[in-house]
Structure formats: structure tokens, C-alpha cells
Design a protein around this motif. Sequence first.
Motif, PDB file in Angstrom:
ATOM      1  N   ALA A   1      39.129  46.823  56.309  1.00  0.00           N
ATOM      2  CA  ALA A   1      40.328  47.259  55.585  1.00  0.00           C
ATOM      3  C   ALA A   1      41.010  48.421  56.307  1.00  0.00           C
ATOM      4  N   THR A   2      40.201  49.321  56.862  1.00  0.00           N
ATOM      5  CA  THR A   2      40.747  50.443  57.635  1.00  0.00           C
ATOM      6  C   THR A   2      41.488  49.939  58.861  1.00  0.00           C
ATOM      7  N   PHE A   3      40.867  49.021  59.587  1.00  0.00           N
ATOM      8  CA  PHE A   3      41.482  48.463  60.799  1.00  0.00           C
ATOM      9  C   PHE A   3      42.822  47.801  60.478  1.00  0.00           C
ATOM     10  N   LEU A   4      42.833  46.964  59.447  1.00  0.00           N
ATOM     11  CA  LEU A   4      44.055  46.238  59.107  1.00  0.00           C
ATOM     12  C   LEU A   4      45.163  47.169  58.617  1.00  0.00           C
TER      13      LEU A   4
ATOM     14  N   ASN B   1      40.318  52.256  51.030  1.00  0.00           N
ATOM     15  CA  ASN B   1      40.883  51.560  52.187  1.00  0.00           C
ATOM     16  C   ASN B   1      41.549  50.248  51.790  1.00  0.00           C
ATOM     17  N   VAL B   2      40.984  49.561  50.799  1.00  0.00           N
ATOM     18  CA  VAL B   2      41.633  48.344  50.284  1.00  0.00           C
ATOM     19  C   VAL B   2      42.953  48.715  49.613  1.00  0.00           C
ATOM     20  N   TRP B   3      42.959  49.811  48.839  1.00  0.00           N
ATOM     21  CA  TRP B   3      44.202  50.272  48.208  1.00  0.00           C
ATOM     22  C   TRP B   3      45.234  50.609  49.283  1.00  0.00           C
ATOM     23  N   THR B   4      44.818  51.320  50.324  1.00  0.00           N
ATOM     24  CA  THR B   4      45.737  51.715  51.395  1.00  0.00           C
ATOM     25  C   THR B   4      46.364  50.501  52.060  1.00  0.00           C
TER      26      THR B   4
ATOM     27  N   LEU C   1      35.493  51.987  50.500  1.00  0.00           N
ATOM     28  CA  LEU C   1      35.958  50.608  50.420  1.00  0.00           C
ATOM     29  C   LEU C   1      37.166  50.507  49.497  1.00  0.00           C
ATOM     30  N   ALA C   2      37.078  51.115  48.306  1.00  0.00           N
ATOM     31  CA  ALA C   2      38.176  51.033  47.344  1.00  0.00           C
ATOM     32  C   ALA C   2      39.441  51.690  47.887  1.00  0.00           C
TER      33      ALA C   2
ATOM     34  N   ALA D   1      38.275  54.538  64.074  1.00  0.00           N
ATOM     35  CA  ALA D   1      38.032  54.880  62.667  1.00  0.00           C
ATOM     36  C   ALA D   1      36.943  54.000  62.042  1.00  0.00           C
ATOM     37  N   PRO D   2      37.003  52.661  62.181  1.00  0.00           N
ATOM     38  CA  PRO D   2      35.898  51.848  61.645  1.00  0.00           C
ATOM     39  C   PRO D   2      34.567  52.137  62.323  1.00  0.00           C
ATOM     40  N   LEU D   3      34.607  52.438  63.632  1.00  0.00           N
ATOM     41  CA  LEU D   3      33.372  52.782  64.334  1.00  0.00           C
ATOM     42  C   LEU D   3      32.776  54.069  63.782  1.00  0.00           C
TER      43      LEU D   3
END
Length: 281
Positions: free
Chosen positions: A184-187, A241-244, A238-239, A216-218
Motif C-alpha cells: 500500500a505504501t509503494f502504490l 497506508n491503505v487510507w492514504t 496497514l490501515a 519506505a516498504p523496505l
Amino acid sequence: MFDVFTYPVSAVLWLWHRVFGAVFGPASGIAWALAIAFLVFTIRALLIKPALHQLRSARRTQQLAPQVAVIRKKYRTDRNRQAAEMQKLYADNGVSMFGGIGPMLLQLPVVLSLYGVLRGFAPGATSNRIFDRSGVDSFLGAHLFGARIGNWISQPAADLLQAGTGRPELLAVGLPLILLAGAATFLSMRLSMRRSALLRADPQVSAISRLMPYLAPLGLLVSGLLFPVPLALLLYFLATNVWTLGQTHFLGRKVDREFSAAGPPKVKRPSRIRQSPTFGR
């Protein structure tokens, strides 16, 4: 130092835990996971207005890119004058050079405060901010598929055994959380990059920033595996990053429609900057 934030954060977490605990049971891992997710949603909903301001500012910055290029070329040998002219251009057009930092800075105390609250759920604790003894015991007894949400992957085996869980269970739950949060962070970062005017205006910044969706994901993977990051905090990551990711998509489309409806941009050229008089030679 962060008590001014930890008590409101724990109060929102307590409220949502009461709601979902009434449905799934106070010591249910699902109730705590949903409480953490809705803590994120509550805070991020309050930050929608600053996020919109950030996106609009970025869009106006994109419109100023041709003028920025002219200034860079004209004053390429005078960095002070170049910076002054760019600052004037942004000010005349209502653009903040640091507008994108605000929402991120507002979230930082929340993350640190939540970490403090989660670490406050310690065995033997009689209270933790808003939570009383029963709330502490409820958190300590919560698990997802055998993994206690208050424990972390790199915790010593003796501590995990005492808590009634083990490293295999924590890896089985924690690693998917890390990978999903990292994806989610990557996308979201890739989507933000496509919208960022700064990346198009400065090739050096672009080269550095292109690495961030991978770094960042690393960093999240390394932190989750090697540092004391409880599963509950991974749920938070997780929550958020999905919201972002969703917010960047939907608010970005809203801003695109606004600027399309407004027509071609009316860019104000910066007024001349007064030069100090020179006396003598």
C-alpha cells in the motif's frame, strides 16, 4: 512530552474498542484490530481538509513549473536571487513551498503517541491512560490466529512464551501485515509521484524521490522484523497506508475536476524584488 496527544489517541481507541468489543467481545483480537483501524480512519478523516489543501497547492505548483524553469535559467549563477524570485512567485500565486509537509507532521505525534499507548499495555499494569485494569487485561489477552497483538516478532522467546504466543505465530500474522502495508505504501507513493509537480521541476529531487517507493516498504520490513514494533502498530501502519492510497486517488480526482472546471491557469508573474542601493565602489 506526548501526553497531550497520548490521552486523546487512547480515548479514541477506547471508544472504538467499546463499540467493537460489544460485538466481538472485549478480549477479541478482531475487536482490537477494528478499533485500531477506526482510530486511523477517525484521525485521517479530520485531516482531509489539510490534505486537500496540500493537493491543491501541489497542482498550483505544477502550473508554475514553466515560470520556475525560467527563473532557474535566468539566475542560475545567483542562487540567492533565484531562491528569492521563486519564493516571490509562489507567494504571489498563493502557493506554499512547504504545504505538503503539514499533514505528515500532524500524523507523526499520533504514531508516536499510539506507540506509547501500546507499550503501556504491560503485564501487571493497573491502567494505561484512559484504559483501566480490565482494558489492559483485555488488550494483553487479545490475539489474531494465536499471535498476541501486543507482542512483536523480534521479542525474546522467553517473553513470547510467557505471553502465551510464539515466533511462528507472530511471523504468520506479522509478515503478511508488513507486506500488505508495504504494498500500500509503494502504490500510494507511486501515485503521489505522478501528481507531484516538484518532481518535474527539479531533476535532482526526482532522482532521489524515485527511490522512496522502494526504500519506505523496505524500511517497514526491517522495522517489523528486527525492532520492537507490536502487531497492533503494524495494524495501524496497514490501515493508514491503505487510507492514504484511497485518499490520494479520490481526492486527486476531485482536485483534477476542480482545476479542469476552472479553465487555463492565470499565473501572476512575480513583482520585481528591490535591490539594495550600492554606494561607491
